[in-house]
Structures are given as C-alpha cells and as structure tokens.
Enzyme design. Structure first.
Site, PDB file in Angstrom:
ATOM      1  N   ASP A   1      -6.805   4.347  -4.765  1.00  0.00           N
ATOM      2  CA  ASP A   1      -7.493   4.154  -3.481  1.00  0.00           C
ATOM      3  C   ASP A   1      -8.183   5.496  -3.218  1.00  0.00           C
ATOM      4  O   ASP A   1      -8.397   6.261  -4.166  1.00  0.00           O
ATOM      5  CB  ASP A   1      -6.480   3.776  -2.380  1.00  0.00           C
ATOM      6  CG  ASP A   1      -7.144   3.265  -1.108  1.00  0.00           C
ATOM      7  OD1 ASP A   1      -7.543   2.092  -1.063  1.00  0.00           O
ATOM      8  OD2 ASP A   1      -7.278   4.051  -0.134  1.00  0.00           O
TER       9      ASP A   1
ATOM     10  N   ASN B   1     -15.920   6.286  -5.734  1.00  0.00           N
ATOM     11  CA  ASN B   1     -15.867   5.187  -6.677  1.00  0.00           C
ATOM     12  C   ASN B   1     -16.492   3.884  -6.149  1.00  0.00           C
ATOM     13  O   ASN B   1     -17.246   3.198  -6.845  1.00  0.00           O
ATOM     14  CB  ASN B   1     -14.365   5.017  -6.973  1.00  0.00           C
ATOM     15  CG  ASN B   1     -14.082   3.861  -7.834  1.00  0.00           C
ATOM     16  OD1 ASN B   1     -13.625   2.841  -7.347  1.00  0.00           O
ATOM     17  ND2 ASN B   1     -14.381   3.994  -9.096  1.00  0.00           N
TER      18      ASN B   1
ATOM     19  N   GLY C   1     -20.376   7.088   2.003  1.00  0.00           N
ATOM     20  CA  GLY C   1     -19.439   7.490   0.963  1.00  0.00           C
ATOM     21  C   GLY C   1     -20.185   7.863  -0.301  1.00  0.00           C
ATOM     22  O   GLY C   1     -21.398   7.612  -0.433  1.00  0.00           O
TER      23      GLY C   1
ATOM     24  N   LYS D   1       0.869  -1.193   0.000  1.00  0.00           N
ATOM     25  CA  LYS D   1       0.000   0.000   0.000  1.00  0.00           C
ATOM     26  C   LYS D   1       0.892   1.225   0.000  1.00  0.00           C
ATOM     27  O   LYS D   1       2.004   1.192   0.525  1.00  0.00           O
ATOM     28  CB  LYS D   1      -0.865   0.013   1.262  1.00  0.00           C
ATOM     29  CG  LYS D   1      -2.112   0.848   1.133  1.00  0.00           C
ATOM     30  CD  LYS D   1      -3.234   0.044   0.516  1.00  0.00           C
ATOM     31  CE  LYS D   1      -4.432   0.894   0.193  1.00  0.00           C
ATOM     32  NZ  LYS D   1      -5.574   0.065  -0.231  1.00  0.00           N
TER      33      LYS D   1
ATOM     34  N   TRP E   1     -20.282   4.231  -5.634  1.00  0.00           N
ATOM     35  CA  TRP E   1     -20.892   4.302  -6.971  1.00  0.00           C
ATOM     36  C   TRP E   1     -21.110   2.911  -7.566  1.00  0.00           C
ATOM     37  O   TRP E   1     -22.210   2.564  -8.026  1.00  0.00           O
ATOM     38  CB  TRP E   1     -19.974   5.182  -7.832  1.00  0.00           C
ATOM     39  CG  TRP E   1     -20.227   5.223  -9.293  1.00  0.00           C
ATOM     40  CD1 TRP E   1     -21.248   5.868  -9.917  1.00  0.00           C
ATOM     41  CD2 TRP E   1     -19.416   4.619 -10.310  1.00  0.00           C
ATOM     42  NE1 TRP E   1     -21.123   5.713 -11.271  1.00  0.00           N
ATOM     43  CE2 TRP E   1     -20.008   4.950 -11.547  1.00  0.00           C
ATOM     44  CE3 TRP E   1     -18.258   3.843 -10.310  1.00  0.00           C
ATOM     45  CZ2 TRP E   1     -19.478   4.522 -12.758  1.00  0.00           C
ATOM     46  CZ3 TRP E   1     -17.724   3.422 -11.504  1.00  0.00           C
ATOM     47  CH2 TRP E   1     -18.325   3.751 -12.712  1.00  0.00           C
TER      48      TRP E   1
HETATM   49  O1  2IT Z   1      -8.028  -1.484  -0.959  1.00  0.00           O
HETATM   50  C1  2IT Z   1      -7.924  -1.998  -2.089  1.00  0.00           C
HETATM   51  O2  2IT Z   1      -8.053  -3.206  -2.261  1.00  0.00           O
HETATM   52  C2  2IT Z   1      -7.633  -1.122  -3.214  1.00  0.00           C
HETATM   53  N1  2IT Z   1      -7.509   0.082  -3.029  1.00  0.00           N
HETATM   54  C3  2IT Z   1      -7.415  -1.692  -4.579  1.00  0.00           C
HETATM   55  C4  2IT Z   1      -6.002  -2.099  -4.765  1.00  0.00           C
HETATM   56  C5  2IT Z   1      -5.643  -2.545  -6.155  1.00  0.00           C
HETATM   57  O3  2IT Z   1      -4.471  -2.876  -6.330  1.00  0.00           O
HETATM   58  O4  2IT Z   1      -6.492  -2.556  -7.040  1.00  0.00           O
END
Ligand code: 2IT
Length: 445
Positions: free
Chosen positions: A165, A239, A236, A125, A242
C-alpha cells in the site's frame, strides 16, 4: 429498524478519536440503510452492529536500528476485519499518518471492495506509523524484517495475505517476504505484489491504475460519451498514479497533472511518454516525497503547495491518500465543468466533496469500486501461487478487464436512480454489502 443517527452515535461512542473510521462507516451506512431496514433477516441478524466490529486487531512493537546506530521504536498493526468471503486480504501501509483508526477504515472499506471483485477474499489491512521518507535502503530492510518478525505469527496463505500500500512497494514486499520465508521455511505466497521471479503476478504493479482506467472507460461509455481525447487530472506520483497515467495514455486520454506533498505538476503536453513514466518511478523510489524535479526535467510547470484540482479537466482521479479532495476542491472542479471523478485512492474524497458531486450530478466512482483492480490482481496472484504456475500478461489483463466490467455492472445495477442517473457510491456499497451480509447470515454467529 436501524436509525442512522442513533447507530452512528453509538459507533462514535465505541470508537473515540477514529474520525476516518466513523467517516467510512457513516458513508456506507447511509447508502445501505434502506436495504437493511427492508430485510428482516438483516435486522434480526444485527448485521450492521456485527459489521462495524473488526474480527480481530493485532498491534505490536517494531524495534529497529537506524544508520546512526540509534534504536528506534514504531508501532505495527494488522486489522483482520472480516473473513466470511475468504482469507483476510489487504495491504500494508507505512506512513506517519497511520493510526489504528486509519487502518480500521481501510480494512472496513477493503471488506466491501474485495466482495465486489468476485474473488474469494475477506478484508484486512495493516501497517505502521514508520515514515519511509529519507530512509536508506538498509534502514528500510531492517525495519521490514523487524516488522515481519512479529507479523508472521498472525498471517498465512489460507488465513491472512498482506500486500503493499502507500510506502510499501516491491522492494519492501521482498524484504518482508524474505524474512517470512526464513522464519517459516515456507514458499507459498503469503504476500502478494511479489517480484516476477519469485511468485509475483504480471500486471500487479500496474493493476490499480489500469483497473481505474478500465472502470472509467466503462463509466464514460455508459453515458454514450468517448474516453478518447479526455483531459485528466491525477494526484500522487506513486505506483497507483503511474499505472493510471500509462493506461490513460494507451486509451487515448491525456493526463495533465501529477502531484506530491510539495505541490503539483501541470504538464499540458501530457504525462504520456515512457521517459516521463520512468522518471516518475525514479522520483518515487528516491524516498524524497517531491515532484518538483519533474518540472525542470520536462519543461512543465510546478505549482508549489497546491493541489491539482484547480486545473480545468474533464475527469479527476485522486490517486494519493484519503481525504485529499475536499468540498472546496469539489466546488472548483464542478465550476470548471469536470464531469467524472474516479476515486482511485481509498476514500480520497471527503464527505463534503462527495455531497458537492452528488448535488451537481457529477458521476462519482468510489474507491472501493474504481481501485479494486489492485487487490483483484492480488487475488489472481494467490490463484497462480496455489496452482504453482504463472499466467501471461494477456491472461491476467483479460481477467482484470472482466472483473472491472463486472464491478461496473454491479454499481449500475444497484445504483441506478429512477431518472437514470447512476449513483456509483450507493451501487458499490449495496453490491459489496449484500454478499458479505448474506455470507455472515449463512454462517451463523
Ligand atoms: O487498497 C488496496 O486495495 C491495496 N492496497 C491492495 C491490497 C492487496 O491486497 O493487493
């Protein structure tokens, strides 16, 4: 033998001032401890000690210039948590709340989530404390380019593959990928969530919300219940929310709330038309972080400075950010007869909320299972990029549905209690953990 309290006390000592990381580690440890203590190989391999230490943490300086010509400095991070199952994989978050502890918790969770997807992805991350709110497109572009100028040194299609994210959507992925391509002269898909014309997968933007609804439909079916006609509270308006409102509508349920930092919208008719979905996207893209205008636009009710969990609904889907649903909110939901909680944000519920749901026998799907559809389609985007082709919507959707079904089955297999109740959180943690732990043992130290 591990003792949970002693172990967590040591994790706290080693990771001061990282409450979210401790929360995530504690939640996982409590549910997998029996599996670990019953397995001599896990004990001898000191598997828990090794799992609470990320492989690598990178921090860097991001310098950029705002529209007034002033120099700005932010901090960028990439936590490369664990790559035994595949390249580090996980999103980039731009939000003022981002700290190293936040990203460590997210990368830790991502490691087990990615394991659950059945695809070959490790956990990572990244992000920055940069706040996109109120920033112009030019500022976003300058920030993203500066961020990638540093990040590109540490990522690659076979080593570490970021994505979006909170605060990072298709536009930001485009700016970052453009900079990466310019610096590396390389078009191999090092980020997922790309635009359709330049290597992105169909359904990636919708995948997290779609996947959560597919998962929820299976939870409901497993109870002999029907998804159709259910009322749903979503938090929320980005994305994830949605994708969730669109799929919920398609599957015959009715979403009556969305929310932002300014409060929540109660729309008793349902957030159920193309026009409303398009409006959500426009609201989010405006970078103002408000939902109130939706109420005026569609004649719905706006409730300022409150969360949607006070609205009586059959199912609740936190889709915004960690710890957005606390013990008090959980009690209100239970009092109002909510039967299912599907954590669609990462660790959207506090530890207290989780306890309230468990004690009330509310079926609770944890984020690492329910929201895995996003990263799953990212994994499918990586596959398409390496094969240099793109699948149709039907192909990707069919694969996403199959993956969510497999995750649901894993949770049920590992989380069913003697009386038949399914503890999805326990099931997800054990199933995700086993694969990672076994691979770590296979590869030695
Ligand atoms: O929390 C998550 O799983 C994401 N933000 C997606 C991460 C990704 O590599 O698509």
């Amino acid at each position: 033998m591990y003792d949970v309290e002693t172990f967590i006390a040591e994790v706290e000592r080693k990771n001061p001032a990282q409450p979210e990381f401790i929360q995530a580690v504690k939640e996982v440890t409590e549910t997998i401890i029996d599996v670990v203590n019953d397995n001599p190989a896990y004990l001898h391999g000191k598997i828990l000690d090794r799992l609470v230490e990320p492989d690598r943490i990178i921090t860097f300086k991001v310098e950029w210039e705002n529209d007034n010509g002033e120099v700005q400095v932010n901090r960028g991070y990439r936590v490369q948590y664990n790559n035994v199952l595949g390249p580090y994989k996980g999103g980039i978050r731009f939000h003022p709340s981002v700290t190293l502890g936040t990203l460590k918790f997210l990368a830790f969770e991502q490691t087990f989530k990615n394991s659950l997807t059945t695809l070959p992805m490790g956990g990572g991350k990244g992000g920055s404390d940069f706040n996109p709110k109120g920033k112009s497109e030019n500022e976003m572009r300058r920030f993203c380019r500066s961020f990638m100028t540093e990040l590109q040194k540490y990522i690659g299609p076979e080593t570490d593959v970021p994505a979006g994210d909170i605060g990072v959507g298709a536009r930001e992925v485009g700016f970052m990928y453009g900079m990466y391509k310019r610096l590396k002269d390389d078009h191999t898909g090092v980020i997922t969530g790309k635009g359709r014309n330049w290597g992105g997968s169909v359904i990636r933007p919708e995948a997290t919300g779609f996947g959560a609804m597919y998962f929820a439909e299976d939870m409901v079916k497993a109870q002999g219940d029907t998804f159709e006609g259910k009322t749903i509270a979503v938090s929320g308006f980005g994305n994830v929310a949605w994708g969730a409102v669109m799929k919920a509508t398609e599957l015959g349920a009715k979403v009556v709330t969305i929310s932002g930092p300014d409060g929540y919208i109660y729309d008793p008719d349902g957030v159920n038309t193309e026009e409303k979905w398009r409006y959500m996207v426009a609201l989010r893209a405006s970078n103002n972080d408000v939902v109130e205008p939706y109420a005026k636009q569609f004649g719905a009710k706006f409730v300022p400075n409150r969360k949607p969990w006070e609205v009586p609904v059959d199912m609740a889907f936190p889709c915004a950010i960690q710890n957005e649903l606390n013990g008090e909110d959980a009690k209100t939901l239970v009092k109002n007869g909510t039967k299912y909680v599907v954590e669609t944000s990462n660790m959207g519920c506090t530890a207290d909320a989780y306890t309230v749901f468990k004690n009330a026998r509310v079926l609770f799907a944890p984020g690492k299972a329910a929201n895995a559809g996003g990263v799953a389609v990212s994994g499918l985007e990586m596959t398409q990029n390496s094969m240099k082709l793109s699948w149709t919507e039907e192909e990707v959707d069919e694969k996403l549905q199959r993956i969510m079904k497999e995750i649901h089955a894993s949770c049920v297999r590992e989380g069913r209690e003697p009386d038949g109740f399914v503890n999805y959180a326990r099931g997800a943690n054990i199933a995700g953990f086993r694969k990672v732990a076994d691979a770590m043992l296979d590869m030695g130290y």
